[in-house]
Design an enzyme around this catalytic site. Sequence first.
Site, PDB file in Angstrom:
ATOM      1  N   GLU A  35       0.867  -1.167   0.000  1.00  0.00           N
ATOM      2  CA  GLU A  35       0.000   0.000   0.000  1.00  0.00           C
ATOM      3  C   GLU A  35       0.911   1.227   0.000  1.00  0.00           C
ATOM      4  O   GLU A  35       1.782   1.327   0.870  1.00  0.00           O
ATOM      5  CB  GLU A  35      -0.885  -0.009   1.256  1.00  0.00           C
ATOM      6  CG  GLU A  35      -1.846   1.141   1.248  1.00  0.00           C
ATOM      7  CD  GLU A  35      -2.815   1.145   2.435  1.00  0.00           C
ATOM      8  OE1 GLU A  35      -2.751   0.235   3.274  1.00  0.00           O
ATOM      9  OE2 GLU A  35      -3.612   2.100   2.498  1.00  0.00           O
TER      10      GLU A  35
ATOM     11  N   ARG B  71       4.785 -12.828   9.742  1.00  0.00           N
ATOM     12  CA  ARG B  71       5.534 -11.620   9.402  1.00  0.00           C
ATOM     13  C   ARG B  71       6.856 -11.607  10.158  1.00  0.00           C
ATOM     14  O   ARG B  71       7.009 -12.245  11.195  1.00  0.00           O
ATOM     15  CB  ARG B  71       4.728 -10.357   9.676  1.00  0.00           C
ATOM     16  CG  ARG B  71       4.349 -10.100  11.117  1.00  0.00           C
ATOM     17  CD  ARG B  71       3.753  -8.693  11.263  1.00  0.00           C
ATOM     18  NE  ARG B  71       2.693  -8.427  10.306  1.00  0.00           N
ATOM     19  CZ  ARG B  71       2.639  -7.334   9.529  1.00  0.00           C
ATOM     20  NH1 ARG B  71       3.566  -6.415   9.607  1.00  0.00           N
ATOM     21  NH2 ARG B  71       1.647  -7.158   8.689  1.00  0.00           N
TER      22      ARG B  71
ATOM     23  N   LYS C  30       4.342   1.010  10.749  1.00  0.00           N
ATOM     24  CA  LYS C  30       4.450   2.254   9.984  1.00  0.00           C
ATOM     25  C   LYS C  30       4.090   3.446  10.858  1.00  0.00           C
ATOM     26  O   LYS C  30       4.688   4.507  10.736  1.00  0.00           O
ATOM     27  CB  LYS C  30       3.494   2.219   8.788  1.00  0.00           C
ATOM     28  CG  LYS C  30       3.995   1.404   7.617  1.00  0.00           C
ATOM     29  CD  LYS C  30       2.981   1.476   6.466  1.00  0.00           C
ATOM     30  CE  LYS C  30       3.261   0.408   5.432  1.00  0.00           C
ATOM     31  NZ  LYS C  30       2.126   0.189   4.525  1.00  0.00           N
TER      32      LYS C  30
HETATM   33  P1  ATP Z   1      -0.286  -1.567   6.921  1.00  0.00           P
HETATM   34  O1  ATP Z   1      -1.081  -2.755   7.371  1.00  0.00           O
HETATM   35  O2  ATP Z   1      -0.069  -0.499   7.931  1.00  0.00           O
HETATM   36  O3  ATP Z   1      -0.694  -1.074   5.577  1.00  0.00           O
HETATM   37  P2  ATP Z   1       1.775  -3.312   6.036  1.00  0.00           P
HETATM   38  O4  ATP Z   1       3.081  -3.439   6.699  1.00  0.00           O
HETATM   39  O5  ATP Z   1       0.861  -4.467   5.976  1.00  0.00           O
HETATM   40  O6  ATP Z   1       1.165  -2.088   6.740  1.00  0.00           O
HETATM   41  P3  ATP Z   1       1.629  -3.216   3.141  1.00  0.00           P
HETATM   42  O7  ATP Z   1       2.121  -2.145   2.261  1.00  0.00           O
HETATM   43  O8  ATP Z   1       0.197  -3.558   3.091  1.00  0.00           O
HETATM   44  O9  ATP Z   1       2.022  -2.741   4.595  1.00  0.00           O
HETATM   45  O10 ATP Z   1       2.523  -4.511   2.947  1.00  0.00           O
HETATM   46  C1  ATP Z   1       2.877  -5.023   1.678  1.00  0.00           C
HETATM   47  C2  ATP Z   1       3.201  -6.481   1.791  1.00  0.00           C
HETATM   48  O11 ATP Z   1       4.291  -6.678   2.686  1.00  0.00           O
HETATM   49  C3  ATP Z   1       2.030  -7.273   2.324  1.00  0.00           C
HETATM   50  O12 ATP Z   1       1.917  -8.468   1.577  1.00  0.00           O
HETATM   51  C4  ATP Z   1       2.420  -7.551   3.742  1.00  0.00           C
HETATM   52  O13 ATP Z   1       1.827  -8.734   4.191  1.00  0.00           O
HETATM   53  C5  ATP Z   1       3.952  -7.636   3.665  1.00  0.00           C
HETATM   54  N1  ATP Z   1       4.566  -7.309   4.947  1.00  0.00           N
HETATM   55  C6  ATP Z   1       4.370  -6.208   5.679  1.00  0.00           C
HETATM   56  N2  ATP Z   1       5.063  -6.250   6.832  1.00  0.00           N
HETATM   57  C7  ATP Z   1       5.744  -7.432   6.836  1.00  0.00           C
HETATM   58  C8  ATP Z   1       6.630  -8.080   7.754  1.00  0.00           C
HETATM   59  N3  ATP Z   1       6.970  -7.523   8.913  1.00  0.00           N
HETATM   60  N4  ATP Z   1       7.125  -9.295   7.415  1.00  0.00           N
HETATM   61  C9  ATP Z   1       6.792  -9.857   6.245  1.00  0.00           C
HETATM   62  N5  ATP Z   1       5.960  -9.309   5.343  1.00  0.00           N
HETATM   63  C10 ATP Z   1       5.425  -8.105   5.623  1.00  0.00           C
HETATM   64 MG    MG Z   2      -1.225  -4.057   4.778  1.00  0.00          MG
END
Ligand code: ATP
Ligand code: MG
Length: 567
Positions: free
Chosen positions: A41, A268, A278
């Site tokens: 995102e 994660r 974030k």
């Molecule tokens: P938010 O939920 O605040 O938007 P997010 O960390 O999920 O934050 P995204 O941009 O939606 O952000 O994440 C993009 C991809 O990265 C998604 O597939 C998510 O599952 C993966 N991702 C995010 N954080 C982690 C992490 N700590 N370890 C592994 N994968 C992650």
């Molecule tokens: Mg997300």
Amino acid sequence: MMDKSPLEEKTASLNFIEALIEKDIQNHKNGGRVHTRFPPEPNGYLHIGHAKSICLNFGLAKKYNGKCNLRFDDTNPVKEDVEYVDSIMEDVRWLGFEWNGEPLYASDYFDQLYVWAEKMIVDGKAYVDEQTSEEIAAQKGTPTVPGKESPFRNRTSQENLDLFRRMKAGEFNDGEKILRAKGDMASDNMHMRDPIMYRIIHKEHHRTGDKWCIYPMYDFTHGQSDYLEGITHSICTLEFEVHRPLYNWYLDQLVEPGYRPQQIEFARLNLSYTVMSKRKLLELVQKNYVSGWDDPRMPTIGGIRRRGYTPEAVRDFADRIGVAKRDNVIDVSLMEFCVREDLNKKAARLMVVIDPVKLVIENYPAEKTEWVEVENNPEDPASGNRMMPFSREIFIERDDFMEEAPKKYFRLTPGGEVRLKGAYIIKCTGVKKNASGNIIEITCIYEPESRSGSGTEASQRKIKGTLHWVDAKNALPVEVRLYDRLFNHEDPGGQEDDFKNYLNPDSLKILSNCMAEPSVKTLKIQDRVQFQRQGYFCVDYDSTPEKIIFNRTVTLKDTWAKVAAKE
Ligand code: ATP
Ligand code: MG
């Protein structure tokens, strides 16, 4: 016991996602195709957790000769921005991956999603709700108590269609109406209790401008986007496991039986001594606890890049931690280990004295300068040697000298001997102090026959201590920024009080009067080197030819392990 078949042997060393993919390939599911995607995102900068996901998705595509899309999940115009889109692309490329075709955007599917939403309405599977968000929340129930149905749930399709079209036309204010799916208010999965499909947001979108004032929810977007792109394995983090029934349900309502993308969840990445949310990272930036998103202490990809981490080290780290099905915390020292491993092979060695004290060699001719030869990198024979100037006055590290030293101290002491790396054996004859008792100069004599590599008996004499040094006449003053972990608690984000209470007050020390050997002049921004006996460093973005600035990437050894052992 039966012997394992070759296939079983192979499967044993695969992680669970690879095992699943290999089974799919074997069964010729989706024609044997492997197509993944990374779906950020664009509402913030990527961090090391995302790097894990990037390495996994792009890595699987590479391994199985498949494709990996980069898709921006841009369904919420309130938080999203092109600034983030650009930085995300830069970060993915820096990690060494290239996406399939053009970058894709969930917003490219808004038209199709809208058509699908109308289909759901016509099929009697969606309705416009006019309750407030508080009322809707109050009706949701709990995992053990079923929810209550909305009083608007049983409008006619015609009425719903009319209202939804008016929502789209901009007749209502934000929050006045929403489109919900007719799920099951008694489902034990809360996500199936009449989930929201569309909400009204009167805000320009970074790509679609003011075309839309209704925007689809993540759940009504993600599975369909995967479907439209022909994704075979839709890999996401564990919190989406409970969304999976909805992911599948929407597709079943909307498209023919047959091909389906499969959602697979993994744990994660969590790192000790690090916050990854974030929101928390944003707070650190906004309240100036760090200098910006790319502060070298930040776990953002921009931060670790500026710090001097290499993409190879990050990929190696992602590989070593593997993929887990349960949440866990990885020790940040494993990442630091991977960085050291990689830099040890690549980084040229240099001599830089971080906390200089002058040393005068009394029996060395005052006017003379000679050039001594030193190795660039003992780990890389191809890196060759370089010449360093040497003369009567040099700098050594202040803590490489002790007036009253403990037994195992093998550095310089009064009357003691050390070897100057690549040069001579010296013997300490005295010290000079200022009025407040601080040492301002160390005096020594050198053994002229002992020059390293000269082949003389004296040059081969065994000396316990070897010091790095810099010739005073030719030394270049440089700034060195010593970075350490940003937090001094293993789990700063998981405590009852504010995570900022656990900021490490010593996470940055700026030393502005370090002395470097003259060859540092040839370094470029981002070049990575080892300062002998000190650690790995890289040239910071702020560096100029007049003032060279180094960031410490990582120390030579894990200094935190010692701290932990003592505690
Ligand atoms: P938010 O939920 O605040 O938007 P997010 O960390 O999920 O934050 P995204 O941009 O939606 O952000 O994440 C993009 C991809 O990265 C998604 O597939 C998510 O599952 C993966 N991702 C995010 N954080 C982690 C992490 N700590 N370890 C592994 N994968 C992650
Ligand atoms: Mg997300």
